[in-house]
Design an enzyme around this catalytic site. Structure first.
Site, PDB file in Angstrom:
ATOM      1  N   LYS A  80      26.396  57.091  45.872  1.00  0.00           N
ATOM      2  CA  LYS A  80      27.881  56.801  45.717  1.00  0.00           C
ATOM      3  C   LYS A  80      28.068  57.801  44.887  1.00  0.00           C
ATOM      4  O   LYS A  80      27.644  58.621  43.817  1.00  0.00           O
ATOM      5  CB  LYS A  80      28.171  55.536  45.139  1.00  0.00           C
ATOM      6  CG  LYS A  80      29.427  54.847  45.133  1.00  0.00           C
ATOM      7  CD  LYS A  80      29.764  54.110  46.448  1.00  0.00           C
ATOM      8  CE  LYS A  80      30.956  53.500  46.559  1.00  0.00           C
ATOM      9  NZ  LYS A  80      31.129  52.438  47.894  1.00  0.00           N
ATOM     10  N   GLY A 182      44.914  46.374  49.290  1.00  0.00           N
ATOM     11  CA  GLY A 182      44.883  47.927  49.433  1.00  0.00           C
ATOM     12  C   GLY A 182      44.363  48.144  50.950  1.00  0.00           C
ATOM     13  O   GLY A 182      44.962  47.398  51.744  1.00  0.00           O
ATOM     14  N   VAL A 184      41.655  47.433  52.496  1.00  0.00           N
ATOM     15  CA  VAL A 184      41.008  46.191  53.091  1.00  0.00           C
ATOM     16  C   VAL A 184      41.932  44.947  52.973  1.00  0.00           C
ATOM     17  O   VAL A 184      41.905  44.438  53.958  1.00  0.00           O
ATOM     18  CB  VAL A 184      39.615  46.257  52.415  1.00  0.00           C
ATOM     19  CG1 VAL A 184      38.932  44.792  53.005  1.00  0.00           C
ATOM     20  CG2 VAL A 184      38.895  47.140  52.444  1.00  0.00           C
TER      21      VAL A 184
HETATM   22  P1  NAD Z   1      41.979  50.258  47.580  1.00  0.00           P
HETATM   23  O1  NAD Z   1      42.167  51.340  46.411  1.00  0.00           O
HETATM   24  O2  NAD Z   1      42.680  50.804  48.911  1.00  0.00           O
HETATM   25  O3  NAD Z   1      42.686  49.099  47.377  1.00  0.00           O
HETATM   26  C1  NAD Z   1      42.364  48.236  46.098  1.00  0.00           C
HETATM   27  C2  NAD Z   1      43.624  47.369  45.763  1.00  0.00           C
HETATM   28  O4  NAD Z   1      43.428  46.756  44.677  1.00  0.00           O
HETATM   29  C3  NAD Z   1      44.834  48.579  45.334  1.00  0.00           C
HETATM   30  O5  NAD Z   1      45.971  47.993  46.061  1.00  0.00           O
HETATM   31  C4  NAD Z   1      44.980  48.004  43.752  1.00  0.00           C
HETATM   32  O6  NAD Z   1      46.265  48.349  43.374  1.00  0.00           O
HETATM   33  C5  NAD Z   1      44.725  46.738  43.699  1.00  0.00           C
HETATM   34  N1  NAD Z   1      44.018  46.454  42.320  1.00  0.00           N
HETATM   35  C6  NAD Z   1      43.153  47.027  41.446  1.00  0.00           C
HETATM   36  N2  NAD Z   1      42.833  46.182  40.493  1.00  0.00           N
HETATM   37  C7  NAD Z   1      43.427  45.010  40.754  1.00  0.00           C
HETATM   38  C8  NAD Z   1      43.409  43.791  39.795  1.00  0.00           C
HETATM   39  N3  NAD Z   1      42.774  43.854  38.694  1.00  0.00           N
HETATM   40  N4  NAD Z   1      44.006  42.993  40.342  1.00  0.00           N
HETATM   41  C9  NAD Z   1      44.761  42.983  41.603  1.00  0.00           C
HETATM   42  N5  NAD Z   1      44.860  44.261  42.239  1.00  0.00           N
HETATM   43  C10 NAD Z   1      44.141  45.391  41.727  1.00  0.00           C
HETATM   44  O7  NAD Z   1      40.704  50.184  47.956  1.00  0.00           O
HETATM   45  P2  NAD Z   1      39.956  49.398  49.313  1.00  0.00           P
HETATM   46  O8  NAD Z   1      39.437  50.725  50.048  1.00  0.00           O
HETATM   47  O9  NAD Z   1      41.010  48.240  50.042  1.00  0.00           O
HETATM   48  O10 NAD Z   1      38.656  48.597  48.590  1.00  0.00           O
HETATM   49  C11 NAD Z   1      38.813  47.367  47.906  1.00  0.00           C
HETATM   50  C12 NAD Z   1      37.613  47.018  47.260  1.00  0.00           C
HETATM   51  O11 NAD Z   1      36.584  46.818  48.487  1.00  0.00           O
HETATM   52  C13 NAD Z   1      36.848  47.984  46.496  1.00  0.00           C
HETATM   53  O12 NAD Z   1      35.873  47.767  45.496  1.00  0.00           O
HETATM   54  C14 NAD Z   1      35.725  48.651  47.490  1.00  0.00           C
HETATM   55  O13 NAD Z   1      34.806  49.490  46.792  1.00  0.00           O
HETATM   56  C15 NAD Z   1      35.481  47.853  48.632  1.00  0.00           C
HETATM   57  N6  NAD Z   1      34.855  48.187  49.756  1.00  0.00           N
HETATM   58  C16 NAD Z   1      36.122  49.001  50.674  1.00  0.00           C
HETATM   59  C17 NAD Z   1      35.606  49.456  51.778  1.00  0.00           C
HETATM   60  C18 NAD Z   1      36.362  49.956  52.704  1.00  0.00           C
HETATM   61  O14 NAD Z   1      36.139  50.183  53.820  1.00  0.00           O
HETATM   62  N7  NAD Z   1      37.669  50.667  52.413  1.00  0.00           N
HETATM   63  C19 NAD Z   1      34.149  48.795  52.474  1.00  0.00           C
HETATM   64  C20 NAD Z   1      33.405  48.162  51.482  1.00  0.00           C
HETATM   65  C21 NAD Z   1      33.872  47.898  50.305  1.00  0.00           C
END
Ligand code: NAD
Length: 374
Positions: A80, A182, A184
């Site tokens: 990572k 966000g 996901v």
């Molecule tokens: P992203 O940055 O697009 O979305 C995250 C969202 O969470 C944002 O809208 C942010 O404002 C919000 N957020 C942050 N802290 C917060 C809190 N305390 N309370 C409420 N909302 C909060 O990220 P993403 O790509 O949607 O990923 C979300 C999670 O899933 C991350 O932990 C990421 O590592 C994990 N993940 C993502 C993927 C992927 O394909 N994108 C795959 C596996 C795991």
């Protein structure tokens, strides 16, 4: 913090600090375990309070990727990257080109792409510096945003939880609290609503929760209230360590299943959920959709095939629940066992040295007992 001690305890191979004085890039790359293949994992951009928090995060995330790849049947290791900067204000072409050069310097030992705080488009400048990137925009030959396929996998995981908990995987009439809408979470909310669930969402960015509420007609609550929702399933889709001493006692749900990596602040919180009778769907099983998409991309991308593979998260999670029941252990332990056993098996069967067959064309034969190609 003694990083070597942490690396020894958690089984990490390498930790790289990347700094560029011109672009201001401060990034850390963690390579956890490359027994199964090159390290694969996204690049997060986050304004961590300090370098200790950023470094700890990259180590935790890299280890999670080892387990995710192993458990979901991929021949990749765990790695990572984190960029210590504000994704809202500090993205520049130079920053990502500089990052691309550091990734290039690892010669394919690490392959990366978007994660929380970064998007596919951000890596287009980096692609001028290195080919070791995945999930670039489709216009640039990549498989694009992994958010939709990850959300699909989480939805399949939530259905597996429903089957385990209530004997039916229908979500009609069930309620789900989604933390973070966000890349996901927003897609997940749509899958859940279409499946008949009542959904409540939150986000620290009010514009994002408002947009989802407008589109889907779901309820929005303030960020801190999400833990107190009386719902069937809590779905953390923001950042990690949200299952901790403060939050676990507040949960009123019967299962936890979401996209966020490293949801358990410490393993003992997985034990605590088990004791409370809350079914925990281990994060690296449920959120493997993005990884499955980019591995499919590395093999020649076919979106339908990728979705078919991700659909099997339902069965994999069922297998984790079965092992947990059989051994009388919390589900996070069952998932760890699944991953660790696969790594151990493959490390062992790759042991024998065959002249001329070292997988990476290594000049010297691998040392006895070490897998070929390492
Ligand atoms: P992203 O940055 O697009 O979305 C995250 C969202 O969470 C944002 O809208 C942010 O404002 C919000 N957020 C942050 N802290 C917060 C809190 N305390 N309370 C409420 N909302 C909060 O990220 P993403 O790509 O949607 O990923 C979300 C999670 O899933 C991350 O932990 C990421 O590592 C994990 N993940 C993502 C993927 C992927 O394909 N994108 C795959 C596996 C795991």
């Amino acid at each position: 913090m003694n990083w070597f001690e942490t690396m020894a305890r958690e089984g990490h191979e390498q930790l790289i600090f990347c700094f560029d004085r011109v672009t201001g890039l401060k990034a850390m790359i963690g390579l956890h375990d490359t027994t199964l293949g090159p390290a694969l994992g996204g690049c997060r951009m986050w304004p961590y309070p300090g370098e200790q928090e950023a470094t700890l995060d990259v180590l935790r995330l890299a280890k999670g990727m080892t387990y995710k790849a192993a458990a979901s049947g991929q021949d990749y290791g765990g790695g990572k990257c984190v960029i210590w900067a504000d994704p809202g204000t500090e993205k520049t072409e130079g920053l990502f080109r500089s990052l691309g050069q550091f990734v290039a310097s690892l010669g394919g030992r690490f392959i990366t792409g978007p994660d929380a705080g970064t998007r596919s488009e951000d890596f287009v400048p980096a692609a001028r510096e290195t080919r070791w990137l995945v999930a670039l925009p489709e216009a640039y030959g990549g498989s694009g945003d992994t958010g939709p396929v990850t959300a699909f996998g989480v939805w399949r995981g939530i259905k597996a939880c429903a089957r385990e908990g209530w004997g039916s995987d229908s979500l009609a009439g069930r309620s789900v609290a989604v933390q973070g809408v966000g890349k996901v979470g927003a897609h997940l909310a749509r899958y859940l609503v279409e499946d008949g669930a009542r959904v409540v969402v939150t986000d620290i960015d009010p514009a994002r929760s408002a947009a989802v509420a407008r589109e889907l007609g779901v309820e929005v609550v303030p960020p801190d209230d999400i833990y107190d929702q009386a719902v069937d399933i809590f779905s953390p889709c923001a950042l990690g360590a949200v299952l901790n001493d403060d939050t676990v006692p507040r949960l009123k749900c019967r299962a936890v299943a979401g996209a966020a990596n490293n949801q358990l602040a410490e393993e003992r919180h997985g034990d605590q959920l088990h004791e409370l009778g809350i079914l925990y769907a281990p994060d690296f099983i449920v959120n493997a959709g993005g990884l499955i998409q980019v591995v499919d991309e590395l093999q020649g991308f076919d979106r339908e095939r990728a979705f078919r593979k991700v659909s099997r998260i339902y069965d994999l999670l069922g297998e984790v629940f079965r092992i947990a029941r059989r051994d009388g252990v919390p589900t996070y332990r069952a998932a760890n066992t699944l991953a660790e056993e696969r790594i151990a098996t493959l490390a062992a069967i790759r042991g024998p040295y065959v002249p001329g067959a070292a997988r990476d064309g290594a000049r010297f034969p691998p040392a006895a007992g070490r897998p070929a190609g390492r």
